[in-house]
Design a protein around this motif. Structure first.
Motif, PDB file in Angstrom:
ATOM      1  N   THR A 198      -3.204   3.368  -1.004  1.00 48.98           N
ATOM      2  CA  THR A 198      -3.738   3.566   0.342  1.00 48.98           C
ATOM      3  C   THR A 198      -3.778   5.062   0.601  1.00 48.98           C
ATOM      4  OG1 THR A 198      -1.483   3.145   1.165  1.00 48.98           O
ATOM      5  CG2 THR A 198      -3.114   1.395   1.476  1.00 48.98           C
ATOM      6  N   PHE A 248      -6.736  -1.564   5.793  1.00 49.43           N
ATOM      7  CA  PHE A 248      -6.182  -2.401   4.713  1.00 49.43           C
ATOM      8  C   PHE A 248      -5.211  -3.432   5.275  1.00 49.43           C
ATOM      9  CE2 PHE A 248      -6.859  -0.400   0.273  1.00 49.43           C
ATOM     10  CZ  PHE A 248      -8.192  -0.182   0.564  1.00 49.43           C
ATOM     11  N   GLY A 304       0.842  -1.195   0.000  1.00 49.00           N
ATOM     12  CA  GLY A 304       0.000   0.000   0.000  1.00 49.00           C
ATOM     13  C   GLY A 304       0.871   1.237   0.000  1.00 49.00           C
ATOM     14  N   ARG A 337      -5.259   3.058   5.771  1.00 46.50           N
ATOM     15  CA  ARG A 337      -4.030   2.276   5.937  1.00 46.50           C
ATOM     16  C   ARG A 337      -4.186   1.181   6.993  1.00 46.50           C
ATOM     17  NH1 ARG A 337      -0.257   7.611   6.070  1.00 46.50           N
ATOM     18  NH2 ARG A 337      -1.948   8.174   7.502  1.00 46.50           N
ATOM     19  N   VAL A 353       2.539  -1.415   4.315  1.00 51.35           N
ATOM     20  CA  VAL A 353       2.204  -0.067   3.854  1.00 51.35           C
ATOM     21  C   VAL A 353       3.447   0.814   3.972  1.00 51.35           C
ATOM     22  CG1 VAL A 353       0.892   2.035   4.424  1.00 51.35           C
ATOM     23  CG2 VAL A 353      -0.257  -0.182   4.428  1.00 51.35           C
TER      24      VAL A 353
END
Ligand code: GLU
Length: 296
Positions: A106, A114, A62, A111, A123
């Motif tokens: 993202t 996810f 992400g 964030r 991420v």
């Protein structure tokens, strides 16, 4: 939105391209050149996330898609920036080539969900490490420390000098971000507009719908560098924003692995090369001293 990275020429070399392949700056003969080889033989303990990812030969990352210098999607649909390069360095140590990274956008607010829902493996997205977020996910790093600042229209028509001005002006930030939280907590009466992405705040500032945008200085610096006729940075940061790599909560082995990779990148020059080829190339700022990793 999902995209897959397709960099045939660079991938064929089996290299993570920090410059010369993916970034505009890299196409400049004078731009710094650095590559991190993708590990060919990787060995991880069975059952670890590293073993699973290495076995799959792919990772889902992400990142931001609208932030110049950190994560900005290019016309071919592939994001570029410092966060993107840091993710590529981590992937390379898992034996995963850049073209096998699946990039997922993202935004600030999604964030943690996810990561919690398994939509991404990690991420890298100008993601401040803090205790509230650590309740939900874990962080490796930090790999950079930014500070909240303010961007105004070029010429600074309202004479904004620092955070105190946030009480008196129309300010824009982003849902789910620490800068928005800072304004809400410290200037509860502020005229605060919240969008999902900083590029929308920049647009609103350009259209005189707000007087200022507040978020991390490095994000704002890149917007200013891209459009100095429209924007100006107040350059008076008032928080510390240590950027971490977000991972699912409780995966201590994966966290240790990423921390090791980050420290190695600080030492071997690949971290500085990533900076020089991305955010550094846009803003002209030299790579700072890397921060100390926090192995909490
Ligand atoms: N670093 C801050 C945060 O994680 C602001 C930047 C962003 O929203 O990505 O909330």
């Amino acid at each position: 939105m999902r995209v897959r990275r397709l960099t045939a020429a660079c991938a064929a070399l089996g290299l993570v391209a920090l410059a010369g392949c993916s970034s505009e700056a890299g196409n400049d003969a004078t731009a710094p050149d650095a590559t991190v080889p993708v590990e060919e033989e990787v060995q991880f303990d069975e059952g670890t996330t590293m073993a699973e990812l290495a076995e799959a030969g792919a990772i889902t990352v992400g990142t931001k898609f609208d932030q110049p210098g950190f994560g900005l999607v290019s016309p071919d649909g592939v994001p570029e920036g410092f966060d993107v390069e840091i993710a590529k360095i981590i992937a390379a140590k898992l034996g995963i080539a850049p073209e096998d990274i699946e990039w997922v956008e993202t935004i600030s607010a999604n964030r943690e969900p996810f990561l919690q829902q398994g939509q991404v493996d990690m991420v890298a997205a100008t993601y401040t490490i803090n205790d509230d977020r650590k309740e939900l996910i874990d962080f490796a790093g930090p790999y950079y420390v930014a500070g909240q600042d303010i961007m105004v229209a070029a010429g600074n028509p309202l004479g904004v000098e620092g955070e105190e001005s946030l009480a008196d002006i129309r300010v824009c930030s982003v849902n789910g971000s620490t800068p928005a939280g800072y304004v809400q907590e410290n200037y509860p009466d502020a005229d605060l507009t919240l969008f999902d992405e900083y590029s929308l705040c920049a647009e609103a500032l350009k259209n005189d719908q707000v007087d200022a945008v507040t978020t991390d200085n490095v994000i704002l610096t890149s917007f200013v560098a891209q459009d100095p006729e429209a924007f100006e940075l107040v350059d008076n940061p008032f928080t510390e924003e240590p950027y971490g790599i977000g991972i699912p909560k409780g995966d201590d082995d994966f966290r240790t692995f990423i921390n090791d990779v980050l420290e190695e990148s600080f030492e071997d020059g690949s971290w500085a090369a990533a900076w020089d080829a991305t955010a550094g190339a846009i803003t002209g700022a030299p790579a700072p001293e890397p921060p100390a990793v926090d192995r909490y």
